[in-house]
Design an enzyme around this catalytic site. Sequence first.
Site, short mmCIF file in Angstrom:
data_model
loop_
_atom_site.label_atom_id
_atom_site.label_comp_id
_atom_site.label_asym_id
_atom_site.label_seq_id
_atom_site.Cartn_x
_atom_site.Cartn_y
_atom_site.Cartn_z
N GLU A 48 4.95 -52.92 111.95
CA GLU A 48 6.11 -52.39 111.24
C GLU A 48 6.86 -53.50 110.51
OE1 GLU A 48 7.62 -53.78 115.25
OE2 GLU A 48 5.82 -52.78 114.49
N HIS A 76 9.51 -47.07 114.21
CA HIS A 76 10.07 -48.43 114.25
C HIS A 76 11.14 -48.63 113.17
CE1 HIS A 76 8.31 -50.84 117.34
NE2 HIS A 76 7.07 -50.57 117.00
N GLU A 95 9.85 -51.33 121.67
CA GLU A 95 8.62 -50.58 121.86
C GLU A 95 8.76 -49.37 122.78
OE1 GLU A 95 6.29 -50.84 119.98
OE2 GLU A 95 6.33 -52.87 119.16
#
Length: 315
Positions: A48, A76, A95
């Site tokens: 990302e 993201h 995450e």
Amino acid sequence: PENIDACAWEFAEMETILQTAEDVISPYLWGRYDLLVLPPSFPYGGMENPCLTFVTPTLLAGDRSLTDVIAHEIAHSWSGNLVTAKNWEHFWLNEGWTTFFERKIVSRLSGEDARQLSCVIGEADLLESIDFYGKDNPLTALVPKLDGVDPDDAYSTVPYDKGAHLLYYLEHLLGGPAVFEPYMRSYIQTYQGRSIGTEDWKSHLFSYFTSNDSAKVEILNSIEWDKWFTAPGMPPVSNHYDERPQKICLALADRWLKAASDCAYDQFLPTDIEEFSTMQKVIFLSRLADSAPLQSSMLVAIDSTYKLTGYRNCE
């Protein structure tokens, strides 16, 4: 350039995924969103970056079956790019939240069964990572101490799946999506444009429910936060996922293994896996692989029935 048409077709649903992410989380604030398909030497599924995601060409499966990776990278845009972990010890804020968001997006696009299957697989991946490191290894904590530790040595599925596990647990504990989704939007809005740590996240969690539903604060106070954040190993509380989408695949694999005793393969049909998602096909094949060595006649029959050799899906 020779793959441009294949890329355009494979990722044609990207706008739908982005719009779904906006419905789940909040409006997309980065203006443009593009994908750059890199050469095969790119070592990750996706990376990302604000406005531009790098992806591997192995996502070009020819059937749009690996677009969950795009859902993850799009997510993201909020968790990781808009709200960022202040250092690697708090990597789960990038995450774990992104995995949680990804599964919500998948649920909206493909149904709750797809989300539940992803959660089941994620929990299996988490267990595998913890077995690899050792259940008492401090690097398996959700918020590990990394003084003098190379973050690459600590990289695993733990921040992804242990973080998502915590958020799923909180969502159900606090009353479900109708309660949790307004909170998660407030979290993003509160910290957008900032780098934060786990204590910042926890402070906002308590502050939000103090202001909006004070009865939930007692529930939050009952959680053993130290065990969630700093204890190694599997999470202190198990989530109860719907395992039916997984059991269908396992049952089919077990039928094949039983049929191998007398080569009774004519009972199987191409329609057996017609409705299977990519994840379900992986579970089916993994179950067979766990029983290796397999008879060559069974492998020929499986391929003849399901035409797996022709699949371009790298999973």
